[in-house]
Write an enzyme that holds these catalytic residues in place. Structure first.
Site, PDB file in Angstrom:
ATOM      1  N   GLU A 199      67.909  -7.462  18.270  1.00 16.89           N
ATOM      2  CA  GLU A 199      67.596  -6.204  17.604  1.00 16.89           C
ATOM      3  C   GLU A 199      68.840  -5.323  17.581  1.00 16.89           C
ATOM      4  OE1 GLU A 199      64.518  -4.287  20.135  1.00 16.89           O
ATOM      5  OE2 GLU A 199      66.157  -2.897  20.492  1.00 16.89           O
ATOM      6  N   HIS A 213      58.407 -12.500  29.954  1.00 19.76           N
ATOM      7  CA  HIS A 213      59.317 -11.445  29.499  1.00 19.76           C
ATOM      8  C   HIS A 213      59.382 -10.343  30.540  1.00 19.76           C
ATOM      9  CE1 HIS A 213      61.572  -8.664  27.171  1.00 19.76           C
ATOM     10  NE2 HIS A 213      60.590  -7.780  27.148  1.00 19.76           N
ATOM     11  N   CYS A 252      61.924  -7.919  21.274  1.00 20.09           N
ATOM     12  CA  CYS A 252      62.476  -8.740  22.363  1.00 20.09           C
ATOM     13  C   CYS A 252      62.178 -10.229  22.244  1.00 20.09           C
ATOM     14  CB  CYS A 252      61.968  -8.230  23.709  1.00 20.09           C
ATOM     15  SG  CYS A 252      62.530  -6.573  24.103  1.00 20.09           S
ATOM     16  N   THR A 272      66.540   0.503  32.049  1.00 19.65           N
ATOM     17  CA  THR A 272      66.381  -0.954  31.936  1.00 19.65           C
ATOM     18  C   THR A 272      67.091  -1.585  30.728  1.00 19.65           C
ATOM     19  OG1 THR A 272      64.297  -0.558  30.782  1.00 19.65           O
ATOM     20  CG2 THR A 272      64.169  -1.057  33.139  1.00 19.65           C
TER      21      THR A 272
END
Lengths: 135, 351
Positions: free
Chosen positions: B84, B239, B116, B157
């Site tokens: 992305e 994930h 993601c 993060t």
């Protein structure tokens, strides 16, 4: 601008992947590629893919960078002696200038060299970093 | 259920990750925005250097995947990069990577996007490409240099990193795909409009209806359709947008710490977005033994999950040592402060 694009485009192979030449006569490895072998003066060629491994021959820190490189200063520029012979000039990356030593083993990585402003091309090419060991 | 199994057996023939060396501790971010009094979702995250972006991250992972596979790059039939944070809005990341690894010009190339999970959807398509016989090898990469708005929860993060999987015939592979499965809905948990530099998100809405609904559904379905239970897997990778979500989801599925700890890298790397699940997969492959089973489930906001069940084959012996392991990249660490992080991530207004 058009001339600039063509100039950079022609250098893709050597900049991205260290593609030089091997002299068919004296078998010296040549980088960057050129028409005539600098060692025996015979016609150069065919393509030769350098391993990217080498060592620092000499180095200096750049604090006042030339146009196009200001955003990366300070950085280290080195003469790198490639394993196959040629001595080339390149930026070092992933290392602090104080940690660079002559003879330090380095390896080629392809990184961002410069950006032509916010709307132009992003130029990628070879730099060298301290050699990472495989597992 | 639309569980997907290739007609011909397909596997991973080469793989590698790449993680930039810079780390900013979450505490350093917390110092700036909460006087250090706020909670921190991870220990630290990886930050791309000034000369790194999705192209350079994808490229190093791809080169090392080739080192592990030991095949001629001219035989790669497709180079697909999921991200992305492609450096250009228009001009493919994949052609630069394909050129630099020596796969051009007789190859397919394309950029993928699905928050993601852009890398894992390239893997799924690669399985189809190889199984159909249209190409022998497909390079699927997930890489990102994710941005979080300064002061936002995601700033702790949003990290940089990526991983590459070279997909090819099972006979040459180090791990075979038993099946793959996707679970997708229109769930607006996280998004970024074209003009926006930073993404927006639905705060707590990103949890139950988004991450957990999709990850758990994908994982449960692929296991039940294959007749497997968590006990059949040595490694599970979910994930990892933070440290809490994947641990909780793994527990809810019935997995134990020993099964998730190898592939759970977000506490020390952050969320590498398209790279995240694939990065965990590379860490598991680095230590996997023949006969091990690996469950890998990605998640992309918007939203969807891709699940893969893999069986490690004899071909894995000795492959990890041909390139740096994911743990080697994690160990290569230089801590930076918030000021340097702000400079590296383009958060300083220079003009």
């Amino acid at each position: 601008m058009t001339v600039e694009i063509a100039r950079h485009w022609r250098l893709n192979a050597q900049r991205y992947s260290l593609v030089g030449e091997e002299c068919p006569t004296c078998h010296d490895k040549i980088f960057p590629p050129r028409d005539v072998c600098p060692h025996c003066a015979e016609a150069a060629g065919p393509d030769f893919h350098f391993s990217g491994k080498g060592e620092v021959f000499s180095h200096t820190a750049i604090y006042n960078a030339p146009e196009g490189f200001e955003t990366q200063a300070p950085y280290t520029v080195a003469l790198v002696k490639l394993k196959e012979g040629p001595l080339i000039t390149a930026q070092l990356t992933d290392v602090q200038n104080d940690d660079v030593q002559i003879g330090m083993p380095v390896e080629m990585v392809t990184r961002k060299l410069a950006e032509q402003g916010d709307e132009g091309l992003i130029l990628y090419g070879y730099k060298f970093r301290p050699q990472l060991a495989a597992a | 259920m639309a569980i997907m199994k290739p007609i011909k057996p397909v596997g991973i023939v080469g793989y590698c990750s790449y993680i930039p060396r810079y780390r900013i501790p979450a505490k350093a971010i917390s110092q700036v925005w909460t006087d250090g009094k706020g909670g921190t979702p991870i220990t630290e995250k990886a930050v791309a250097g000034l000369d790194e972006d999705t192209v350079t991250i994808a490229l190093e992972a791809a080169r090392n995947a080739l080192l592990r596979a030991q095949i001629n790059p001219q035989r790669i039939g497709a180079v697909w990069v999921g991200s992305e944070s492609h450096p250009y809005a228009v001009k493919p990341t994949s052609t630069i990577v394909a050129e630099a690894i020596g796969a051009v010009p007789h190859t397919q190339a394309g950029d993928w996007e699905f928050a993601c999970k852009a890398g894992t959807e390239a893997m799924q398509a690669g399985i189809g490409f190889v199984a159909s016989g249209m190409q022998r090898y497909v390079l699927a990469v997930g890489a990102d240099t994710a941005q979080g708005r300064p002061g936002d929860a995601l700033e702790y993060t949003a990290a940089s990193g990526g991983a590459a999987c070279l997909i090819g015939p099972a006979a040459e592979s180090i791990a075979t795909f038993e099946a793959t499965f996707s679970f997708v809905t229109d769930t607006p948990d996280f998004w970024r409009r074209p003009h926006a530099h930073y993404p927006s998100h639905g705060q707590r809405f990103t949890g139950e209806p988004a991450y957990f609904e999709h990850v758990l559904s994908a994982a449960k379905t692929i296991m039940s359709e294959l007749g497997r239970t968590p006990k059949d897997y040595q490694h599970v990778i979910l994930h990892q947008p933070n440290a809490k979500f994947p641990r909780r989801a793994a527990k809810m599925l019935g997995f134990e710490k020993a099964q998730w700890e190898t592939g759970l890298l977000s506490p020390v790397v952050g969320n590498t977005y398209s790279g995240a699940a694939m990065l965990g997969l590379t860490a598991a492959l680095d230590i996997a033994r023949p006969g091990d089973r690996i469950l890998c489930v990605s998640f992309g906001s918007g939203a969807g999950s891709d699940a893969f069940s893999l069986l490690v084959s004899d071909g894995i012996e000795g492959v990890a040592r041909r390139a740096p392991t994911t743990q080697a990249y994690i160990s290569r660490r230089r801590e930076i402060d918030y000021a340097r992080y702000a400079r590296y991530r383009g958060k300083l207004l220079l003009a």
